[in-house]
Design a protein around this motif. Structure first.
Motif, PDB file in Angstrom:
ATOM      1  N   ARG A  87       1.611-149.295 -49.351  1.00 32.35           N
ATOM      2  CA  ARG A  87       0.592-148.549 -49.782  1.00 32.35           C
ATOM      3  C   ARG A  87       0.720-147.114 -49.300  1.00 32.35           C
ATOM      4  O   ARG A  87       0.559-146.103 -50.283  1.00 32.35           O
ATOM      5  CB  ARG A  87      -0.760-149.047 -49.708  1.00 32.35           C
ATOM      6  CG  ARG A  87      -0.832-150.437 -50.245  1.00 32.35           C
ATOM      7  CD  ARG A  87      -1.078-150.350 -51.663  1.00 32.35           C
ATOM      8  NE  ARG A  87      -2.182-149.796 -52.225  1.00 32.35           N
ATOM      9  CZ  ARG A  87      -2.179-148.946 -53.450  1.00 32.35           C
ATOM     10  NH1 ARG A  87      -1.255-149.345 -54.246  1.00 32.35           N
ATOM     11  NH2 ARG A  87      -3.404-148.424 -53.799  1.00 32.35           N
ATOM     12  N   GLU A  90       3.905-145.627 -50.978  1.00 33.85           N
ATOM     13  CA  GLU A  90       3.659-145.322 -52.261  1.00 33.85           C
ATOM     14  C   GLU A  90       2.719-143.937 -52.649  1.00 33.85           C
ATOM     15  O   GLU A  90       2.922-143.130 -53.262  1.00 33.85           O
ATOM     16  CB  GLU A  90       2.732-146.675 -52.534  1.00 33.85           C
ATOM     17  CG  GLU A  90       3.212-146.965 -54.355  1.00 33.85           C
ATOM     18  CD  GLU A  90       2.431-148.238 -54.481  1.00 33.85           C
ATOM     19  OE1 GLU A  90       1.202-148.282 -54.545  1.00 33.85           O
ATOM     20  OE2 GLU A  90       3.127-149.035 -55.278  1.00 33.85           O
ATOM     21  N   ARG A  91       1.779-143.840 -51.580  1.00 35.09           N
ATOM     22  CA  ARG A  91       0.891-142.729 -51.612  1.00 35.09           C
ATOM     23  C   ARG A  91       1.666-141.339 -51.244  1.00 35.09           C
ATOM     24  O   ARG A  91       1.647-140.413 -51.842  1.00 35.09           O
ATOM     25  CB  ARG A  91      -0.262-142.873 -50.611  1.00 35.09           C
ATOM     26  CG  ARG A  91      -1.302-141.621 -50.713  1.00 35.09           C
ATOM     27  CD  ARG A  91      -2.013-141.696 -51.772  1.00 35.09           C
ATOM     28  NE  ARG A  91      -3.128-140.425 -51.762  1.00 35.09           N
ATOM     29  CZ  ARG A  91      -3.202-139.722 -52.548  1.00 35.09           C
ATOM     30  NH1 ARG A  91      -2.770-139.778 -53.629  1.00 35.09           N
ATOM     31  NH2 ARG A  91      -4.161-138.552 -52.253  1.00 35.09           N
ATOM     32  N   SER A  94       3.897-140.485 -54.121  1.00 33.67           N
ATOM     33  CA  SER A  94       2.813-139.856 -55.162  1.00 33.67           C
ATOM     34  C   SER A  94       2.321-138.423 -54.841  1.00 33.67           C
ATOM     35  O   SER A  94       2.828-137.497 -55.822  1.00 33.67           O
ATOM     36  CB  SER A  94       1.706-140.883 -55.341  1.00 33.67           C
ATOM     37  OG  SER A  94       0.707-140.142 -56.060  1.00 33.67           O
TER      38      SER A  94
END
Length: 176
Positions: A87, A90-91, A94
């Motif tokens: 996560r 992924e962040r 992003s």
């Protein structure tokens, strides 16, 4: 304790006692005493282990259960931390490819997608169009009405562009 260690001379023990509850094992452990002519075996020792089989089996089973539980806890923790790392990655991705104000893809993502689309179009022998939109005199809006109003206008334009095109079209904010 489960084990009692008894250290005795070799000559003292002649037989092994067996009891239903207590088992005894004798292990001969030689201790070498060297003199000039030969090794002296007579000063060797026997170590006797006396234990209660029921207590020992209970302790072994308890340790097996703890071991399985420990493995289970470690596995769950490993999966949790793996998910958290996924996560976070992924962040980070992003953040690296998204404009923080409009939440549209940024210049880096545009360049990456543009290279991908160029290859796809060349391979499939298709056409592509690029629409470049510039908000003229946008600096005047920021100067006259403030950056907060300017940010709201940029967000609104970004949302309208996203909803005005097809899903397979790509909209990005190149300025900053």
């Amino acid at each position: 304790s489960i084990f009692e260690v008894v250290k005795t001379k070799k000559e003292v023990i002649h037989s092994i006692e067996e009891d239903k509850k207590v088992l005894r094992e004798h292990k001969f452990i030689p201790i070498f005493n060297y003199n000039e002519t030969e090794f002296d075996w007579w000063n060797s020792y026997i170590i006797e282990l006396v234990y209660d089989e029921m207590k020992l089996n209970f302790k072994i089973n308890d340790l097996k259960k703890r071991y399985v539980l420990d493995i289970l806890v470690i596995s769950v923790l490993f999966m949790f931390f793996s998910y958290m790392i996924y996560r976070l990655m992924e962040r980070l991705e992003s953040l690296a490819y998204t404009d923080h104000l409009t939440e549209l893809p940024n210049r880096k993502m545009f360049e990456k997608k543009f290279e991908y689309y160029k290859k796809e179009i060349k391979r499939n022998r298709e056409n592509m169009a690029i629409l470049f939109l510039d908000l003229n005199n946008f600096k005047d809006i920021n100067d006259n009405y403030g950056h907060e109003i300017g940010d709201k206008i940029l967000k609104l334009v970004g949302q309208r562009l996203m909803h005005g095109f097809k899903e397979e079209d790509f909209v990005a904010r190149l300025g900053g």
